[in-house]
Structure formats: C-alpha cells, structure tokens
Design an enzyme around this catalytic site. Sequence first.
Site, PDB file in Angstrom:
ATOM      1  N   HIS A  62      -9.189  -4.012  -1.273  1.00 41.63           N
ATOM      2  CA  HIS A  62      -8.170  -3.215  -0.561  1.00 41.63           C
ATOM      3  C   HIS A  62      -8.571  -1.732  -0.568  1.00 41.63           C
ATOM      4  O   HIS A  62      -8.502  -1.046   0.467  1.00 41.63           O
ATOM      5  CB  HIS A  62      -6.814  -3.421  -1.249  1.00 41.63           C
ATOM      6  CG  HIS A  62      -5.688  -2.624  -0.669  1.00 41.63           C
ATOM      7  ND1 HIS A  62      -4.654  -3.199   0.054  1.00 41.63           N
ATOM      8  CD2 HIS A  62      -5.407  -1.287  -0.708  1.00 41.63           C
ATOM      9  CE1 HIS A  62      -3.820  -2.252   0.438  1.00 41.63           C
ATOM     10  NE2 HIS A  62      -4.249  -1.079  -0.014  1.00 41.63           N
ATOM     11  N   GLU A  63      -8.992  -1.235  -1.742  1.00 40.88           N
ATOM     12  CA  GLU A  63      -9.333   0.199  -1.857  1.00 40.88           C
ATOM     13  C   GLU A  63     -10.650   0.526  -1.147  1.00 40.88           C
ATOM     14  O   GLU A  63     -10.771   1.592  -0.532  1.00 40.88           O
ATOM     15  CB  GLU A  63      -9.382   0.620  -3.333  1.00 40.88           C
ATOM     16  CG  GLU A  63      -8.095   0.401  -4.130  1.00 40.88           C
ATOM     17  CD  GLU A  63      -6.839   0.987  -3.477  1.00 40.88           C
ATOM     18  OE1 GLU A  63      -6.951   1.915  -2.664  1.00 40.88           O
ATOM     19  OE2 GLU A  63      -5.740   0.470  -3.766  1.00 40.88           O
ATOM     20  N   HIS A 120     -10.030   1.175   2.394  1.00 39.25           N
ATOM     21  CA  HIS A 120      -9.566   2.553   2.665  1.00 39.25           C
ATOM     22  C   HIS A 120     -10.767   3.487   2.846  1.00 39.25           C
ATOM     23  O   HIS A 120     -10.770   4.339   3.740  1.00 39.25           O
ATOM     24  CB  HIS A 120      -8.735   3.086   1.495  1.00 39.25           C
ATOM     25  CG  HIS A 120      -7.293   2.698   1.525  1.00 39.25           C
ATOM     26  ND1 HIS A 120      -6.437   3.084   2.528  1.00 39.25           N
ATOM     27  CD2 HIS A 120      -6.530   1.984   0.653  1.00 39.25           C
ATOM     28  CE1 HIS A 120      -5.219   2.620   2.280  1.00 39.25           C
ATOM     29  NE2 HIS A 120      -5.246   1.946   1.155  1.00 39.25           N
ATOM     30  N   CYS A 146       0.854  -1.192   0.000  1.00 35.73           N
ATOM     31  CA  CYS A 146       0.000   0.000   0.000  1.00 35.73           C
ATOM     32  C   CYS A 146       0.889   1.240   0.000  1.00 35.73           C
ATOM     33  O   CYS A 146       1.853   1.310   0.776  1.00 35.73           O
ATOM     34  CB  CYS A 146      -0.871  -0.022   1.260  1.00 35.73           C
ATOM     35  SG  CYS A 146      -1.928   1.414   1.448  1.00 35.73           S
TER      36      CYS A 146
HETATM   37  C1  Y12 Z   1      -3.151  -6.025  -4.823  1.00 37.80           C
HETATM   38  C2  Y12 Z   1      -2.893  -5.667  -3.539  1.00 37.80           C
HETATM   39  C3  Y12 Z   1      -3.002  -4.356  -3.131  1.00 37.80           C
HETATM   40  C4  Y12 Z   1      -3.405  -3.397  -4.048  1.00 37.80           C
HETATM   41  C5  Y12 Z   1      -3.552  -1.992  -3.582  1.00 37.80           C
HETATM   42  C6  Y12 Z   1      -2.702  -1.012  -4.319  1.00 37.80           C
HETATM   43  N1  Y12 Z   1      -1.365  -1.016  -3.839  1.00 37.80           N
HETATM   44  C7  Y12 Z   1      -0.363  -0.340  -4.462  1.00 37.80           C
HETATM   45  O1  Y12 Z   1      -0.585   0.266  -5.485  1.00 37.80           O
HETATM   46  C8  Y12 Z   1       0.957  -0.381  -3.827  1.00 37.80           C
HETATM   47  C9  Y12 Z   1       1.991   0.223  -4.388  1.00 37.80           C
HETATM   48  C10 Y12 Z   1       3.317   0.301  -3.803  1.00 37.80           C
HETATM   49  C11 Y12 Z   1       4.340   0.872  -4.560  1.00 37.80           C
HETATM   50  C12 Y12 Z   1       5.611   1.008  -4.037  1.00 37.80           C
HETATM   51  O2  Y12 Z   1       6.607   1.633  -4.736  1.00 37.80           O
HETATM   52  C13 Y12 Z   1       7.326   0.959  -5.702  1.00 37.80           C
HETATM   53  O3  Y12 Z   1       7.121  -0.221  -5.917  1.00 37.80           O
HETATM   54  C14 Y12 Z   1       8.322   1.746  -6.467  1.00 37.80           C
HETATM   55  C15 Y12 Z   1       5.885   0.545  -2.766  1.00 37.80           C
HETATM   56  O4  Y12 Z   1       7.201   0.627  -2.310  1.00 37.80           O
HETATM   57  C16 Y12 Z   1       7.525   1.490  -1.302  1.00 37.80           C
HETATM   58  O5  Y12 Z   1       6.700   2.237  -0.859  1.00 37.80           O
HETATM   59  C17 Y12 Z   1       8.915   1.448  -0.792  1.00 37.80           C
HETATM   60  C18 Y12 Z   1       4.873  -0.009  -2.000  1.00 37.80           C
HETATM   61  C19 Y12 Z   1       3.585  -0.122  -2.517  1.00 37.80           C
HETATM   62  C20 Y12 Z   1      -3.665  -3.769  -5.336  1.00 37.80           C
HETATM   63  C21 Y12 Z   1      -3.541  -5.091  -5.733  1.00 37.80           C
HETATM   64 CO    CO Z   2      -3.701   0.976   0.190  1.00 39.74          CO
END
Ligand code: Y12
Ligand code: CO
Length: 171
Positions: free
Chosen positions: A138-139, A142, A96
């Site tokens: 997940h969203e 939130h 997240c």
């Molecule tokens: C499956 C499970 C959860 C979701 C919810 C949406 N989650 C995200 O979009 C998470 C993004 C994310 C991105 C990150 O940054 C990088 O990868 C460059 C990250 O890394 C850091 O913050 C260090 C962590 C999460 C959708 C589908």
């Molecule tokens: Co989230």
Amino acid sequence: MIRKIITYPDKRLWQKSKDIINFDETLHQLLDDMYETMINKEGIGLAAIQIAVPLNVLIINLLDEESKTQKKEDLIEIINPVITKKSGKTLFTEGCLSVPGFYEDIERYKQISVAYCDRNGNKHEKEFEGLLAIAVQHEIDHLLGHLFIEKLSYIKRKKFEKEYKRLQKAR
Ligand code: Y12
Ligand code: CO
C-alpha cells in the site's frame, strides 16, 4: 512536528516520489515528523508524499498482537524500496489517511521481498508476509503515485466518488 496530511483528490498524491541521496539529519527529521503525524492520526502506515514530500520514504507501525497497541520498537522505516519478489494473492480491507472514511477489500500479493535502506543508508533485503506485506505494498504504491482506490472495479469507483464528494461537502 505534526504535519498536515494531504487527501484525495489532491493532485500531489499522483506524483512519483524520488530516491533519497543523503541519509542525513533532514531525512531523520522527516522520519520523526512522519511518525508523530501517523500516530496523531491513528494510522499504521504513512508515505512521505502523504505529507506533501515527494521522496521514497515510508513507515509502518502495526499493532502488537498481544497488547493491541502500537509499540515504537516495532516501527519499520523503509527508504528507497524496490520489490524484488512477489508471490500468492490475498484480500484485505484497506483504509488510508489520505482517503478518510473509506475502506474496501483490495487484492495484494501475499508475500513480497523488498530491497531498501534504513535511516543510516544501510542496505537490507527482507521478506514480508501477512498484514506487513499488505501495508508495505500500500505504501510503496503511494511512492509510485498510486492510491488503493485505483484498484476498485468501475462500479465501486463510481460509488466511491459519489459518496466521497457527499462526505466532503458535509465536513
Ligand atoms: C493494511 C491496509 C492499509 C494500510 C495502510 C495504512 N493505512 C492507515 O494507516 C489508515 C488509517 C486510517 C485511520 C483512520 O482514523 C481512525 O481510525 C481514527 C481512518 O478514519 C478516518 O479517516 C475517518 C482511516 C484510515 C496498512 C495495512
Ligand atoms: Co495510504
């Protein structure tokens, strides 16, 4: 415009979001800003409360399986969602943008049906499965003021709090 993403333990993440009443230019600007912010931070899903806007708005843009890139035509915008059906169970390692650097296996429903509106206020009811079903749950959590870390066992949550505090000090 890219907005600031609020992160745990910001109290605003526990706030319950409110329904959209007017499907107007302000909503369209919010959706566009959310998209720009999510892409900038390399996310695949974002809820409005993550940019400190307590409204029932979420977006999801998964990677295209073939090209492994995010295509804007696959962007899903969901406003005022209500889960109407749920079935099965599945495990997936979630992350997240509001809990940076932490990932854990979380159990969710395998299939869900969701009633929602699009950006123009048109009503839809759609079934989601696979990664999309996980992302939508997940969203929606939130919007209800919940984070995936609440689903951790007592031991895992304690470990997370210790590790997260350590990471925050190091930043
Ligand atoms: C499956 C499970 C959860 C979701 C919810 C949406 N989650 C995200 O979009 C998470 C993004 C994310 C991105 C990150 O940054 C990088 O990868 C460059 C990250 O890394 C850091 O913050 C260090 C962590 C999460 C959708 C589908
Ligand atoms: Co989230």
